[in-house]
Motif scaffolding. Sequence first.
Motif, PDB file in Angstrom:
ATOM      1  N   PRO A 173      10.522  -8.590   0.649  1.00  0.00           N
ATOM      2  CA  PRO A 173      11.378  -7.469   1.471  1.00  0.00           C
ATOM      3  C   PRO A 173      11.121  -6.133   1.046  1.00  0.00           C
ATOM      4  O   PRO A 173      11.685  -5.202   1.523  1.00  0.00           O
ATOM      5  N   THR A 174      10.277  -5.896  -0.405  1.00  0.00           N
ATOM      6  CA  THR A 174      10.667  -4.562  -0.754  1.00  0.00           C
ATOM      7  C   THR A 174       9.803  -3.603  -0.131  1.00  0.00           C
ATOM      8  O   THR A 174      10.005  -2.313  -0.286  1.00  0.00           O
ATOM      9  N   GLY A 175       8.536  -3.785   0.153  1.00  0.00           N
ATOM     10  CA  GLY A 175       7.433  -2.590   0.664  1.00  0.00           C
ATOM     11  C   GLY A 175       6.605  -2.301  -0.589  1.00  0.00           C
ATOM     12  O   GLY A 175       5.835  -1.348  -0.380  1.00  0.00           O
ATOM     13  N   PHE A 176       6.949  -2.647  -1.829  1.00  0.00           N
ATOM     14  CA  PHE A 176       6.523  -2.360  -3.159  1.00  0.00           C
ATOM     15  C   PHE A 176       5.156  -3.242  -3.439  1.00  0.00           C
ATOM     16  O   PHE A 176       5.442  -4.287  -3.312  1.00  0.00           O
ATOM     17  N   ASP A 177       4.155  -2.621  -3.233  1.00  0.00           N
ATOM     18  CA  ASP A 177       2.844  -3.424  -3.753  1.00  0.00           C
ATOM     19  C   ASP A 177       2.184  -3.011  -4.978  1.00  0.00           C
ATOM     20  O   ASP A 177       2.394  -1.819  -5.667  1.00  0.00           O
ATOM     21  N   LEU A 178       1.526  -3.939  -5.630  1.00  0.00           N
ATOM     22  CA  LEU A 178       0.858  -3.486  -6.832  1.00  0.00           C
ATOM     23  C   LEU A 178      -0.373  -2.715  -6.544  1.00  0.00           C
ATOM     24  O   LEU A 178      -0.948  -2.863  -5.450  1.00  0.00           O
ATOM     25  N   ALA A 179      -0.457  -1.841  -7.574  1.00  0.00           N
ATOM     26  CA  ALA A 179      -1.455  -1.070  -7.659  1.00  0.00           C
ATOM     27  C   ALA A 179      -2.793  -2.042  -8.169  1.00  0.00           C
ATOM     28  O   ALA A 179      -2.550  -2.945  -8.893  1.00  0.00           O
ATOM     29  N   PRO A 180      -4.158  -1.641  -7.925  1.00  0.00           N
ATOM     30  CA  PRO A 180      -5.220  -2.285  -8.540  1.00  0.00           C
ATOM     31  C   PRO A 180      -5.214  -2.683  -9.941  1.00  0.00           C
ATOM     32  O   PRO A 180      -5.579  -3.888 -10.221  1.00  0.00           O
ATOM     33  N   ARG A 181      -4.956  -1.584 -10.882  1.00  0.00           N
ATOM     34  CA  ARG A 181      -4.564  -1.912 -12.240  1.00  0.00           C
ATOM     35  C   ARG A 181      -3.334  -3.001 -12.294  1.00  0.00           C
ATOM     36  O   ARG A 181      -3.729  -3.702 -13.283  1.00  0.00           O
ATOM     37  N   TRP A 195      -2.816  -5.683 -10.601  1.00  0.00           N
ATOM     38  CA  TRP A 195      -3.525  -6.798  -9.864  1.00  0.00           C
ATOM     39  C   TRP A 195      -4.386  -7.222 -11.144  1.00  0.00           C
ATOM     40  O   TRP A 195      -4.432  -8.562 -11.196  1.00  0.00           O
ATOM     41  N   LYS A 196      -5.062  -6.260 -11.600  1.00  0.00           N
ATOM     42  CA  LYS A 196      -5.982  -6.876 -12.720  1.00  0.00           C
ATOM     43  C   LYS A 196      -5.347  -7.357 -13.854  1.00  0.00           C
ATOM     44  O   LYS A 196      -5.612  -8.461 -14.626  1.00  0.00           O
ATOM     45  N   ARG A 197      -4.209  -6.798 -13.989  1.00  0.00           N
ATOM     46  CA  ARG A 197      -3.358  -7.309 -15.421  1.00  0.00           C
ATOM     47  C   ARG A 197      -2.638  -8.762 -14.791  1.00  0.00           C
ATOM     48  O   ARG A 197      -2.670  -9.692 -15.748  1.00  0.00           O
ATOM     49  N   GLU A 204      -5.416 -11.345 -15.437  1.00  0.00           N
ATOM     50  CA  GLU A 204      -5.525 -11.687 -16.669  1.00  0.00           C
ATOM     51  C   GLU A 204      -4.629 -12.745 -17.178  1.00  0.00           C
ATOM     52  O   GLU A 204      -4.646 -13.738 -17.901  1.00  0.00           O
ATOM     53  N   VAL A 205      -3.363 -12.562 -16.840  1.00  0.00           N
ATOM     54  CA  VAL A 205      -2.076 -13.676 -17.133  1.00  0.00           C
ATOM     55  C   VAL A 205      -2.431 -14.806 -16.434  1.00  0.00           C
ATOM     56  O   VAL A 205      -2.321 -16.074 -17.098  1.00  0.00           O
ATOM     57  N   VAL A 206      -2.803 -14.714 -15.167  1.00  0.00           N
ATOM     58  CA  VAL A 206      -3.131 -15.838 -14.188  1.00  0.00           C
ATOM     59  C   VAL A 206      -4.146 -16.775 -15.320  1.00  0.00           C
ATOM     60  O   VAL A 206      -4.119 -18.046 -15.305  1.00  0.00           O
ATOM     61  N   LYS A 207      -5.233 -15.968 -15.531  1.00  0.00           N
ATOM     62  CA  LYS A 207      -6.327 -16.829 -16.351  1.00  0.00           C
ATOM     63  C   LYS A 207      -5.753 -17.441 -17.652  1.00  0.00           C
ATOM     64  O   LYS A 207      -6.086 -18.403 -17.983  1.00  0.00           O
ATOM     65  N   ALA A 208      -5.039 -16.458 -18.343  1.00  0.00           N
ATOM     66  CA  ALA A 208      -4.632 -16.904 -19.749  1.00  0.00           C
ATOM     67  C   ALA A 208      -3.645 -18.259 -19.596  1.00  0.00           C
ATOM     68  O   ALA A 208      -3.773 -18.980 -20.521  1.00  0.00           O
ATOM     69  N   ARG A 209      -2.795 -18.144 -18.539  1.00  0.00           N
ATOM     70  CA  ARG A 209      -1.918 -19.269 -18.591  1.00  0.00           C
ATOM     71  C   ARG A 209      -2.394 -20.474 -17.682  1.00  0.00           C
ATOM     72  O   ARG A 209      -1.905 -21.271 -17.112  1.00  0.00           O
ATOM     73  N   GLU A 210      -3.764 -20.100 -16.947  1.00  0.00           N
ATOM     74  CA  GLU A 210      -4.362 -21.278 -16.108  1.00  0.00           C
ATOM     75  C   GLU A 210      -3.304 -21.658 -14.930  1.00  0.00           C
ATOM     76  O   GLU A 210      -3.113 -22.630 -14.448  1.00  0.00           O
ATOM     77  N   LEU A 211      -2.720 -20.515 -14.371  1.00  0.00           N
ATOM     78  CA  LEU A 211      -2.029 -20.604 -13.374  1.00  0.00           C
ATOM     79  C   LEU A 211      -2.822 -20.752 -11.859  1.00  0.00           C
ATOM     80  O   LEU A 211      -3.831 -20.248 -11.779  1.00  0.00           O
ATOM     81  N   GLU A 264      -9.627  -3.920   5.548  1.00  0.00           N
ATOM     82  CA  GLU A 264     -10.523  -4.252   4.182  1.00  0.00           C
ATOM     83  C   GLU A 264      -9.611  -4.199   3.159  1.00  0.00           C
ATOM     84  O   GLU A 264      -9.637  -4.960   2.059  1.00  0.00           O
ATOM     85  N   GLN A 265      -9.116  -2.897   2.903  1.00  0.00           N
ATOM     86  CA  GLN A 265      -8.262  -2.397   1.873  1.00  0.00           C
ATOM     87  C   GLN A 265      -7.194  -3.311   1.427  1.00  0.00           C
ATOM     88  O   GLN A 265      -6.947  -3.512   0.287  1.00  0.00           O
ATOM     89  N   ASP A 266      -6.430  -4.064   2.691  1.00  0.00           N
ATOM     90  CA  ASP A 266      -5.433  -4.714   2.083  1.00  0.00           C
ATOM     91  C   ASP A 266      -6.004  -6.356   1.669  1.00  0.00           C
ATOM     92  O   ASP A 266      -5.097  -7.047   0.934  1.00  0.00           O
ATOM     93  N   ALA A 267      -7.173  -6.515   1.869  1.00  0.00           N
ATOM     94  CA  ALA A 267      -7.719  -7.792   1.365  1.00  0.00           C
ATOM     95  C   ALA A 267      -8.412  -7.629   0.038  1.00  0.00           C
ATOM     96  O   ALA A 267      -8.894  -8.491  -0.643  1.00  0.00           O
ATOM     97  N   TRP A 268      -8.213  -6.535  -0.583  1.00  0.00           N
ATOM     98  CA  TRP A 268      -8.760  -6.111  -1.882  1.00  0.00           C
ATOM     99  C   TRP A 268      -8.400  -7.201  -3.081  1.00  0.00           C
ATOM    100  O   TRP A 268      -9.238  -7.763  -3.852  1.00  0.00           O
ATOM    101  N   ALA A 269      -7.168  -7.217  -3.179  1.00  0.00           N
ATOM    102  CA  ALA A 269      -6.519  -8.222  -4.286  1.00  0.00           C
ATOM    103  C   ALA A 269      -7.122  -9.542  -4.125  1.00  0.00           C
ATOM    104  O   ALA A 269      -7.277 -10.448  -5.054  1.00  0.00           O
ATOM    105  N   VAL A 270      -6.989 -10.255  -2.844  1.00  0.00           N
ATOM    106  CA  VAL A 270      -7.153 -11.583  -2.549  1.00  0.00           C
ATOM    107  C   VAL A 270      -8.656 -11.787  -2.908  1.00  0.00           C
ATOM    108  O   VAL A 270      -9.189 -12.696  -3.484  1.00  0.00           O
TER     109      VAL A 270
END
Length: 400
Positions: free
Chosen positions: A185-193, A195-197, A200-207, A223-229
């Motif tokens: 519900p917040t409207g707050f999105d992660l910035a590209p930097r 998402w990259k962090r 890294e955690v997803v990789k490290a924790r094998e999530l 297109e822009q909205d699909a960047w992180a995906v």
Amino acid sequence: MSHFASIAGVPGDPILGLMDAYRADPNPAKLDLGVGVYKDAQGLTPIPWAVKLAEQRLVEDETSKSYIGGHGDALFCSHLSQLVLGADNPLLHQQRAAASQTPGGTGALRLAAEFVAHCLPGRGIWLSDPTWPIHESIFAAAGLRVGHYPYVGADNRLDVEAMIAALQQIPLGDVVLLHACCHNPTGFDLAPRDWKRVLEVVKARELLPLIDFAYQGFGDGLEQDAWAVRLFAAELPELLITSSCSKNFGLYRERTGALLACAANSQKLADVRSQLAALARNLWSTPPAHGAAVVATILADAELRLRWSHELDTMRQRIASLRTGLVEALRPYDLAERFAHIGVQRGMFSYTGLSPQQVQRLRDEFSVYMVGSGRANIAGVDAERLDDLALAFAQLCTRR
Ligand code: PMP
């Protein structure tokens, strides 16, 4: 003996209760910022022209109402996969990614929940705090252990540090749900930097990430909205994505969506998809056809597709201009800084930062209806009413 005598009622969805209260309010100046659907300047949730035209074609061309297969409409699945992952994504050519059609994004989430419960037993799922309330109940209903990571701080700002710190503590191999864009519900999105962090955690924790993509095109563009995906799909061997056509195609009641799976190789993808089809068989058998046929018709036709993408641009631009308009309307009250986040947030929803007491007062004194958490559907305002809304906010913020 009465079988039902011991059954107690449960409270209804609070947002539906809010809609009832709004309808009953005789004030002609009332504003509904509660329910989560897009509204145009007339306060209507329109059917895009591209959808109307596609429906006309379908009425003429459809030859059968027989069942569609367990994964749904193949043309829809192929076009939707391209819309989400990008038309030239190598995963599609390598048959490492594919979509299974579901009844809306909700169906996709439920199918994902069942998949985790049955195929990855013991894995917990981690949701942002706050998140769309139905996330909480869907994963609990599938019997999953549900945990939370912080997302927004007490100052009503995105708290990436707290989020990352919490993700680092998640048990190895668990599932983490992320909102691709236009966080509800917040409207707050992660910035590209950010998402990259997270990556890294997803990789490290094998999530295993489960990315909920319910608002493609409502944030910064299709297109822009699909960047992180697409970043996650490129960087990780395995991924789940839920996609909804409710908002961007205006197909809400047609229950149109998909669960996309990305796997390490084509054989594994086939194995995963066989499980998804078996699980879906017990949930809804085969998905409803109409909405998916509409989407497939639009995406497969250059002219309809262009028309639709223009209509989607119009919706997105309206929301963006309402956001900046509201911040500007608050400027004369010296509140533009305090509410600057409304201009930064994306999608329909805004965590305004108003307290539950202020939300109640907005309703009682100004007939402005929003969810108790302070979530406002920005698309629910008519541009001509922004000054009224700003005045109401100002009165709440200056008076006790
Ligand atoms: N995820 C999120 C974050 C949502 O906000 C919604 C719709 N409100 C959905 C999924 C599901 O959408 P639907 O089932 O209507 O396609």
